[in-house]
Scaffold this motif. Structure first.
Motif, PDB file in Angstrom:
ATOM      1  N   GLY A  37      46.498  33.631  34.893  1.00  0.00           N
ATOM      2  CA  GLY A  37      45.303  32.893  35.311  1.00  0.00           C
ATOM      3  C   GLY A  37      45.469  32.251  36.680  1.00  0.00           C
ATOM      4  N   PRO A  38      44.398  31.632  37.188  1.00  0.00           N
ATOM      5  CA  PRO A  38      44.393  31.155  38.567  1.00  0.00           C
ATOM      6  C   PRO A  38      45.064  29.812  38.813  1.00  0.00           C
ATOM      7  N   GLY A  39      45.350  29.041  37.791  1.00  0.00           N
ATOM      8  CA  GLY A  39      45.963  27.726  38.049  1.00  0.00           C
ATOM      9  C   GLY A  39      45.916  26.801  36.848  1.00  0.00           C
ATOM     10  N   ASN A  65      46.620  43.353  37.983  1.00  0.00           N
ATOM     11  CA  ASN A  65      46.086  44.567  38.605  1.00  0.00           C
ATOM     12  C   ASN A  65      45.040  44.261  39.676  1.00  0.00           C
ATOM     13  N   VAL A  66      44.957  42.997  40.069  1.00  0.00           N
ATOM     14  CA  VAL A  66      43.988  42.599  41.102  1.00  0.00           C
ATOM     15  C   VAL A  66      44.753  41.956  42.255  1.00  0.00           C
ATOM     16  N   TYR A  67      44.912  42.685  43.351  1.00  0.00           N
ATOM     17  CA  TYR A  67      45.597  42.180  44.550  1.00  0.00           C
ATOM     18  C   TYR A  67      46.876  41.426  44.191  1.00  0.00           C
ATOM     19  N   PRO A  80      41.500  27.746  53.152  1.00  0.00           N
ATOM     20  CA  PRO A  80      42.912  28.043  52.898  1.00  0.00           C
ATOM     21  C   PRO A  80      43.069  29.388  52.191  1.00  0.00           C
ATOM     22  N   TYR A  81      44.265  29.930  52.256  1.00  0.00           N
ATOM     23  CA  TYR A  81      44.537  31.217  51.621  1.00  0.00           C
ATOM     24  C   TYR A  81      44.124  31.190  50.146  1.00  0.00           C
ATOM     25  N   LEU A  82      44.396  30.090  49.474  1.00  0.00           N
ATOM     26  CA  LEU A  82      44.088  30.010  48.044  1.00  0.00           C
ATOM     27  C   LEU A  82      42.637  29.560  47.855  1.00  0.00           C
ATOM     28  N   SER A  83      41.726  30.356  48.379  1.00  0.00           N
ATOM     29  CA  SER A  83      40.310  30.036  48.176  1.00  0.00           C
ATOM     30  C   SER A  83      39.531  31.317  47.900  1.00  0.00           C
ATOM     31  N   THR A  84      38.428  31.142  47.184  1.00  0.00           N
ATOM     32  CA  THR A  84      37.576  32.258  46.786  1.00  0.00           C
ATOM     33  C   THR A  84      36.145  31.892  47.130  1.00  0.00           C
TER      34      THR A  84
END
Ligand SMILES: C[S@@+](CC[C@H](N)C(=O)[O-])C[C@H]1O[C@@H](n2cnc3c(N)ncnc32)[C@H](O)[C@@H]1O
Length: 248
Positions: free
Chosen positions: A11-13, A108-110, A230-234
């Motif tokens: 998961g993301p965090g 399986n995602v980036y 930032p890199y950790l953004s969507t």
């Protein structure tokens, strides 16, 4: 001895956004590996933080990765993939039958897991590889911002913003939902592209989802001083919708 390497999405965090299967696999694997930032090893890795909520620290082997490198196949990335693959093979050689490798979101995602698995297989082709799916940052942002990702005949484009503003423009022109990963150094270019396509009002951004300093909100509200996401953004740009079910 033939081994099994399992890429486990954690998961993301938010440590609650992990599947029962992932927790079981991490709990029963003979060895658990987590990537940490090369050069910044004293910091807890993002996947590691979630793993440590479910697995005792003495069962977790930390493997440095060049997670911050940009610009293709750098020497740092190659070195890290090779070193991590050798750590996996060493675990097999020390008797592990199953090695789990934790990765943020979905493996399986980036994910760096794909490169690791390819390297391990190149060195030892008889190693079996499996993955356990994880909840992606895209899904977490949709849930947290109350945004429906896709309806009816809408398409969904997930792209890294590192592909460039032209690729982002082309995706927006398709009128379906567009999700951009990997931050953005020039937020104003992204905002301009959204304006050109009359879609800025719909765009939401999620920075560091699930982490203590997360920030979720309309991209249009991003402070003008905030020139880079930032890199950790969507960033999530849903398709424009009208009456109920109109895209069916
Ligand atoms: C290398 S990709 C990993 C994607 C991950 N495997 C997934 O399934 O979501 C890294 C990108 O995922 C997105 N991402 C991952 N975790 C995130 C988080 N906690 N908050 C915001 N974006 C995140 C960001 O766009 C980041 O640049």
């Amino acid at each position: 001895m033939i081994g099994l390497l399992i890429g486990v999405g954690v998961g993301p965090g938010d440590p609650e956004l992990i599947t029962l299967k992932a927790v079981r696999v991490l709990g029963t694997a003979d060895a658990v590996l987590v990537p940490v930032m090369a050069g910044n090893e004293q910091e807890t890795g993002r996947a590691e933080a979630t793993v440590l909520e479910h697995v005792p620290a003495d069962r977790v082997l930390r493997v440095p990765f060049a997670l911050n490198d940009r610009g293709g196949v750098t020497a740092g990335r190659e070195q890290a993939w090779d070193a991590a693959a050798h750590a996996v093979l060493a675990a097999f050689d020390h008797g592990a039958a199953t090695v789990a490798f934790a990765t943020i979101g979905d493996p399986n995602v980036y994910s760096t897991f794909g490169y690791l698995a390819q390297t391990v297989r190149g060195l030892r082709p008889d190693v079996a590889v499996q993955t356990v799916p994880g909840i992606t940052a895209m899904q977490d942002l949709a849930a947290r911002s109350g945004t429906v990702l896709v309806e009816g005949r809408e398409s969904l484009t997930l792209m890294p913003i590192t592909a460039g503003v032209e690729a982002f423009d082309a995706a927006l022109a398709g009128r379906g939902t567009v999700v951009a990963y990997k931050g953005w150094r020039r937020t104003h270019d992204m905002v301009e592209a959204l304006r050109r396509h009359d879609r800025l009002d719909l765009a939401v951004s999620g920075e560091r989802l699930g982490l203590p300093d997360e920030r979720i909100g309309p991209l249009a509200d991003t402070p003008l001083t905030h020139t880079a996401l930032p890199y950790l953004s969507t960033v999530l740009v849903p398709a424009r919708r009208g009456r109920r079910g109109e895209k069916l």
